[in-house]
Design a protein around this motif. Sequence first.
Motif, short mmCIF file in Angstrom:
data_model
loop_
_atom_site.label_atom_id
_atom_site.label_comp_id
_atom_site.label_asym_id
_atom_site.label_seq_id
_atom_site.Cartn_x
_atom_site.Cartn_y
_atom_site.Cartn_z
N UNK A 209 0.01 17.86 26.14
CA UNK A 209 0.41 19.18 25.70
C UNK A 209 0.27 20.23 26.79
N UNK A 210 0.88 21.37 26.54
CA UNK A 210 0.81 22.49 27.48
C UNK A 210 1.25 23.74 26.77
N UNK A 211 1.45 24.79 27.56
CA UNK A 211 1.84 26.07 26.97
C UNK A 211 2.70 26.85 27.96
N UNK A 212 3.69 27.56 27.46
CA UNK A 212 4.55 28.39 28.31
C UNK A 212 4.08 29.83 28.25
N UNK A 213 3.95 30.44 29.43
CA UNK A 213 3.51 31.83 29.52
C UNK A 213 4.28 32.52 30.63
N UNK A 216 6.59 30.40 32.73
CA UNK A 216 5.98 29.31 33.49
C UNK A 216 5.30 28.36 32.51
N UNK A 217 5.55 27.07 32.68
CA UNK A 217 4.90 26.08 31.83
C UNK A 217 3.61 25.63 32.49
N UNK A 218 2.51 25.74 31.74
CA UNK A 218 1.20 25.31 32.24
C UNK A 218 0.84 23.99 31.56
N UNK A 219 0.70 22.97 32.39
CA UNK A 219 0.37 21.62 31.91
C UNK A 219 -1.14 21.56 31.67
N UNK A 220 -1.59 22.07 30.53
CA UNK A 220 -3.01 22.29 30.32
C UNK A 220 -3.78 21.06 29.86
N UNK A 221 -3.12 20.15 29.19
CA UNK A 221 -3.80 19.03 28.53
C UNK A 221 -4.84 19.55 27.54
N UNK A 222 -4.66 20.78 27.09
CA UNK A 222 -5.60 21.41 26.16
C UNK A 222 -4.88 22.01 24.96
N UNK A 224 -1.60 21.22 21.83
CA UNK A 224 -0.86 20.14 21.17
C UNK A 224 0.41 19.77 21.93
N UNK A 225 0.83 18.54 21.75
CA UNK A 225 2.09 18.07 22.32
C UNK A 225 3.24 18.80 21.62
N UNK A 226 4.17 19.33 22.41
CA UNK A 226 5.28 20.10 21.85
C UNK A 226 6.52 19.23 21.64
N UNK A 249 -5.63 14.23 26.45
CA UNK A 249 -6.23 15.53 26.06
C UNK A 249 -7.50 15.68 26.88
N UNK A 250 -7.62 16.79 27.60
CA UNK A 250 -8.75 16.97 28.51
C UNK A 250 -9.66 18.14 28.15
N UNK A 251 -9.25 18.99 27.22
CA UNK A 251 -10.05 20.16 26.91
C UNK A 251 -9.66 20.71 25.55
N UNK A 252 -10.49 21.62 25.01
CA UNK A 252 -10.25 22.20 23.69
C UNK A 252 -9.90 21.11 22.68
#
Length: 449
Positions: A209-213, A216-222, A224-226, A249-252
């Motif tokens: 998973x990651x998040x767009x901000x 920019x997409x941040x590959x957070x591994x923290x 959910x998978x989108x 999953x690496x965090x949160x």
Amino acid sequence: MELGIGIGWRPEIADAVEALPGIDWVEAVAENLCTGHLPDSLVRLRARGVTVVPHGVSLGLGGADRPDPGRLADLATQAALLGTPLVTEHIAFVRAGGPRTASARLEAGHLLPVPRTWEALDVLCENVRIAQDSLPVPLALENIAALIAWPGEELTEGQFLAELVERTGVRLLIDVANLHTNHVNRGEDPAKALDELPVEAIAYVHVAGGIEKDGVWHDTHAHPVTRPVLDVLAELRSRIAPPGVLLERDDDFPPAEELAGELTAVRATLEAAGKARSGSTSEAGAYGHGSGVTPDTSPVQPADDATGTGGATEGARDRAAVAQTALLSALVAGTPAPEGFDHRRLGIQSRALAAKRADVVAKVAPELPGILGDGYRDAFLSYARTRPMSAGYRRDALDFAEQLLITGRPADDAARRRLTHWWQDRAAARPPRRTTRLVRAARAAIAGR
């Protein structure tokens, strides 16, 4: 080699992983395992017949230097201890500087992209062969996510991976989340990359998973998978049935039922894409490419001055060292950006690296946030702006605490005493003084000559 459905094993979710139904295998970060001793959770999983694959993050096979023999020996020992069918690493560089550039060694604490050029490919291929010769089992390499792109690249990602496989016989670990990340951040089409790379060389697949901000997409591994990441997984499944698929999953870390739900979504995506592939060879994939077309995966031809053999000259390594050091120095030491890079993206990457350092140091030395309270993060980010990491995160934690004490911080006497005792327990009997800083600076100057 069929692996099935797996999940990344992390100490924080060890109990949940053991209890999850339908887990065929797990992957553990190699650097988080003690050589010669396995955590009890992994021992129990292995006793149940669950395959454990060590996943390295620190070899830096895309770096200018040849792989460190000690790191390779540790990875080989872990492979033997785990009885694993393969080990995995990344196509990336993670450190720079040193003797080749007559400069201080810099650690990124992160996976950074190598330029997709023929010369960089020569260096990478030679490093991969050295690693393969040192390991008792096959090696698979992962494509990485990137916020930045090198100027003057000569190959697409798919062509670069195809040529790497052709020259070395290495297997591939394809991270579909990273393909999506590069789609958002660099405008690269995941379907085109899948068309061009040799899918038959895939050992297994990562989903994360990651998040767009702010675009920019941040590959957070923290996170959910989108859906877009699952769409790339479907694109891949429309071409081949991967031997294994693993959720990272690496965090949160969420509750176990949420992890189970994500695994269910992965299984459903694979099943639906598999049925579509068997039912029709003309359907368009999620990114608009026909899923039944056999692509032309032959790489473009190298330039006349490229070797085309994978043999890296010392000159090529020296040029890679200079370029990688300049980039990493701009990211972690505030030096000018190398020509041709996007300054805005470099700034985003630089801030992300500093934030990651702060997060990891807080994990390896949780006493520091406890001592400094709400001021920990701002204090660490201020420290990181001018003091690059030159060793691991534990050394970074000590250096951070030392710098605070040298400058008379924290202001609270009780907190400063606690920090002094913490530093003394791990570094030296006497607290650091200004003279300590001067001695360290002199030593660093000598080492950098």
